[in-house]
Design a protein around this motif. Structure first.
Motif, mmCIF file in Angstrom:
data_model
loop_
_atom_site.group_PDB
_atom_site.id
_atom_site.type_symbol
_atom_site.label_atom_id
_atom_site.label_comp_id
_atom_site.label_asym_id
_atom_site.label_seq_id
_atom_site.Cartn_x
_atom_site.Cartn_y
_atom_site.Cartn_z
ATOM 1 N N ALA A 298 6.023 -10.793 -38.541
ATOM 2 C CA ALA A 298 6.221 -9.771 -37.505
ATOM 3 C C ALA A 298 6.019 -10.342 -36.112
ATOM 4 N N GLY A 299 5.106 -11.279 -35.981
ATOM 5 C CA GLY A 299 4.837 -11.855 -34.670
ATOM 6 C C GLY A 299 5.819 -12.922 -34.254
ATOM 7 N N TYR A 300 6.750 -13.252 -35.129
ATOM 8 C CA TYR A 300 7.726 -14.303 -34.812
ATOM 9 C C TYR A 300 8.994 -13.732 -34.185
ATOM 10 N N GLU A 301 9.763 -12.976 -34.960
ATOM 11 C CA GLU A 301 11.075 -12.548 -34.496
ATOM 12 C C GLU A 301 10.990 -11.577 -33.325
ATOM 13 N N THR A 302 9.988 -10.696 -33.337
ATOM 14 C CA THR A 302 9.865 -9.728 -32.245
ATOM 15 C C THR A 302 9.631 -10.429 -30.913
ATOM 16 N N THR A 303 8.669 -11.334 -30.883
ATOM 17 C CA THR A 303 8.371 -12.048 -29.636
ATOM 18 C C THR A 303 9.516 -12.956 -29.237
ATOM 19 N N ALA A 304 10.143 -13.601 -30.218
ATOM 20 C CA ALA A 304 11.281 -14.483 -29.922
ATOM 21 C C ALA A 304 12.397 -13.719 -29.215
ATOM 22 N N GLU B 20 1.410 -7.030 -14.807
ATOM 23 C CA GLU B 20 1.954 -5.676 -14.674
ATOM 24 C C GLU B 20 3.474 -5.693 -14.788
ATOM 25 N N ALA B 21 4.119 -6.796 -14.367
ATOM 26 C CA ALA B 21 5.568 -6.904 -14.528
ATOM 27 C C ALA B 21 5.945 -6.938 -16.005
ATOM 28 N N VAL B 22 5.141 -7.628 -16.816
ATOM 29 C CA VAL B 22 5.397 -7.670 -18.256
ATOM 30 C C VAL B 22 5.290 -6.277 -18.855
ATOM 31 N N GLU B 23 4.339 -5.461 -18.378
ATOM 32 C CA GLU B 23 4.218 -4.095 -18.886
ATOM 33 C C GLU B 23 5.471 -3.281 -18.572
ATOM 34 N N GLU B 24 6.023 -3.441 -17.367
ATOM 35 C CA GLU B 24 7.248 -2.740 -17.018
ATOM 36 C C GLU B 24 8.419 -3.246 -17.838
ATOM 37 N N ILE C 247 4.748 2.870 -24.689
ATOM 38 C CA ILE C 247 4.233 2.742 -26.063
ATOM 39 C C ILE C 247 5.063 1.717 -26.833
ATOM 40 N N ALA C 248 5.433 0.637 -26.151
ATOM 41 C CA ALA C 248 6.231 -0.403 -26.797
ATOM 42 C C ALA C 248 5.525 -0.999 -28.014
ATOM 43 N N PHE C 249 4.185 -0.985 -28.004
ATOM 44 C CA PHE C 249 3.428 -1.508 -29.140
ATOM 45 C C PHE C 249 2.983 -0.390 -30.087
ATOM 46 N N GLY C 250 3.600 0.773 -29.955
ATOM 47 C CA GLY C 250 3.212 1.882 -30.802
ATOM 48 C C GLY C 250 2.111 2.707 -30.164
ATOM 49 N N TYR C 251 1.503 3.568 -30.986
ATOM 50 C CA TYR C 251 0.501 4.500 -30.483
ATOM 51 C C TYR C 251 -0.339 4.975 -31.657
ATOM 52 N N ALA D 124 -0.574 -6.975 -30.345
ATOM 53 C CA ALA D 124 -0.212 -6.753 -28.939
ATOM 54 C C ALA D 124 -0.882 -7.740 -27.981
ATOM 55 N N PRO D 125 -2.170 -8.032 -28.112
ATOM 56 C CA PRO D 125 -2.786 -8.998 -27.180
ATOM 57 C C PRO D 125 -2.124 -10.376 -27.230
ATOM 58 N N LEU D 126 -1.769 -10.829 -28.432
ATOM 59 C CA LEU D 126 -1.117 -12.129 -28.551
ATOM 60 C C LEU D 126 0.274 -12.091 -27.943
ATOM 61 N N ALA D 127 1.024 -11.033 -28.208
ATOM 62 C CA ALA D 127 2.367 -10.915 -27.637
ATOM 63 C C ALA D 127 2.299 -10.907 -26.107
#
Length: 404
Positions: free
Chosen positions: A239-245, A274-278, A344-348, A356-359
């Protein structure tokens, strides 16, 4: 409470091809006029689709909706998936909070932040390699995919040399529904078998990696079994591979579409977080949203009765464009500030993404180093000509040639 019965004329979902950066205009109509609506899924069957922030949050935080119940012959977005068996994303209570509690003891923000220097070194090494090449470089293969590949190997203690074997297995799993079922099952068994052997090796000789830490996790008398460690390791690895890629390249694409904002960010690198959050809010990673769930009893959401047994999909990408939450939501605004943090890009709720912290670290470092070291980065071909990834879940480019 309004009851809405399924009809044979409900629209097909998804609404479009799921292009990176863009979001289909149908979502605007649905948010405004039918935020809880019936849709027809690609492989048959109907489900409810939620498109506004309040309804999406309500579903994601309501224990009356079961993810485990979506296994089997339920209305599906993919055909014959198997990679959901036993993993954290498909768990319900009480198994889910117990597993997450144990995982948090090893896979937490503190561990991730200690990896930031290593992530920066990985990114700089990749850029160094790009700079030695003549002509356009594929940002997908040489950068976007390479970052989570190397970071995940380092995190879990997987020897980098093993990726030559594991990469094809991961590729099969993330493309389930597009390859023969026999091939998918074989790749899944090979991947789980690999991690089972790695766990055995780490129990015998622990190292400074996440798998070793998971073998030592203790909450009172509660510990992980080897099978639980294996399943969670595979979920983190895949899950942490393709999504972040996908998202690294998609975010670069969004910036290239808006040169003024890209220049502003280059001149204000301290605003990267903050730009990454947007960008997380604005750039739609998926065509669907999050894992589907089934109602275990009659539930009302948005004034509509969801009957027991009904499948429900919540569109996180649509909720992140909710006009009642965000000012001018269809516009990328890197100076949006705190408002962007409502995404809520990382869910809720209970299933908020554990990774999420690693991404965030990977995305922040990747963009900062690209903007610093490749200030003239530009597409080598028109974006409209670039091939897209096949499939029905993630939005991404198959290749993304750039110069600088």
């Amino acid at each position: 409470m309004t009851a809405v019965d399924p009809t044979p004329t409900c629209p097909h979902f998804p609404f479009g091809a799921g292009r990176p950066v863009e979001l289909e205009p149908e979502y605007i109509e649905y948010r405004r006029n039918k935020p809880v609506a019936r849709v027809e899924l690609p492989f048959g069957g109907q489900a409810w689709l939620l498109t506004r922030m309040p309804e999406v949050k309500a579903l994601l935080s309501d224990s009356r909706f079961s993810r485990q119940a979506m296994r089997g012959l339920s209305p599906r977005y993919l055909e014959d998936p198997i990679a959901d068996e036993g993993g954290l994303p498909m768990m319900d209570a009480p198994q889910h909070p117990r597993t997450r509690r144990l995982l948090n003891k090893a896979f937490n923000r503190r561990r991730i932040e200690t990896m930031r220097p290593a992530v920066r070194q990985i990114v700089d090494d990749l850029i160094d390699a790009m700079l030695t090449q003549d002509g356009p470089v594929d940002l997908v293969a040489e950068f976007g995919s390479a970052i989570p590949r190397e970071v995940n190997c380092a995190l879990l203690g997987v020897p980098a040399a093993d990726w030559d074997h594991l990469g094809s297995l991961v590729d099969d799993v993330v493309h389930q529904g597009l390859i023969p079922q026999e091939q998918l099952v074989a790749s899944w068994m090979a991947l789980t078998g690999y991690f089972t052997q790695l766990i055995t090796a780490r129990r015998a000789a622990p190292e400074h990696d996440l798998i070793s830490a998971l073998t030592e996790v203790l909450d009172g008398d509660d510990v992980f079994s080897d099978e639980e460690i294996m399943m969670n390791a595979v979920v983190i690895f895949v899950a942490g591979y393709e999504t972040t890629a996908c998202q690294i390249v998609n975010m670069v694409c969004a910036l290239l579409r808006d040169p003024d904002q890209m220049q502003w960010l280059r001149e204000n690198l301290d605003r990267i977080p903050e730009a990454v959050e947007e960008l997380l809010r604005f750039v739609p990673l998926t065509a669907v949203g999050v894992m589907p769930a089934k109602a275990t009893e009659d539930v009302e959401i948005g004034g509509v009765r969801i009957a027991k047994g009904d499948a429900v999909y919540s569109s996180v990408v649509s909720a992140n464009r909710d006009e009642d939450v965000f000012t001018e939501p269809e516009t990328l605004n890197l100076r949006r500030g705190r408002e962007a943090g409502q995404h809520i890009a990382f869910g809720y709720g209970p299933h908020f993404c554990l990774g999420a912290p690693l991404a965030r670290v990977e995305l922040q470092v990747a963009l900062e180093r690209l903007l610093t070291r490749l200030p003239g980065i530009a597409l080598a071909r028109p974006e409209a000509e670039l091939p897209l990834k096949d499939g029905l879940v993630l939005r991404g480019f198959e290749s993304f040639p750039v110069t600088w």
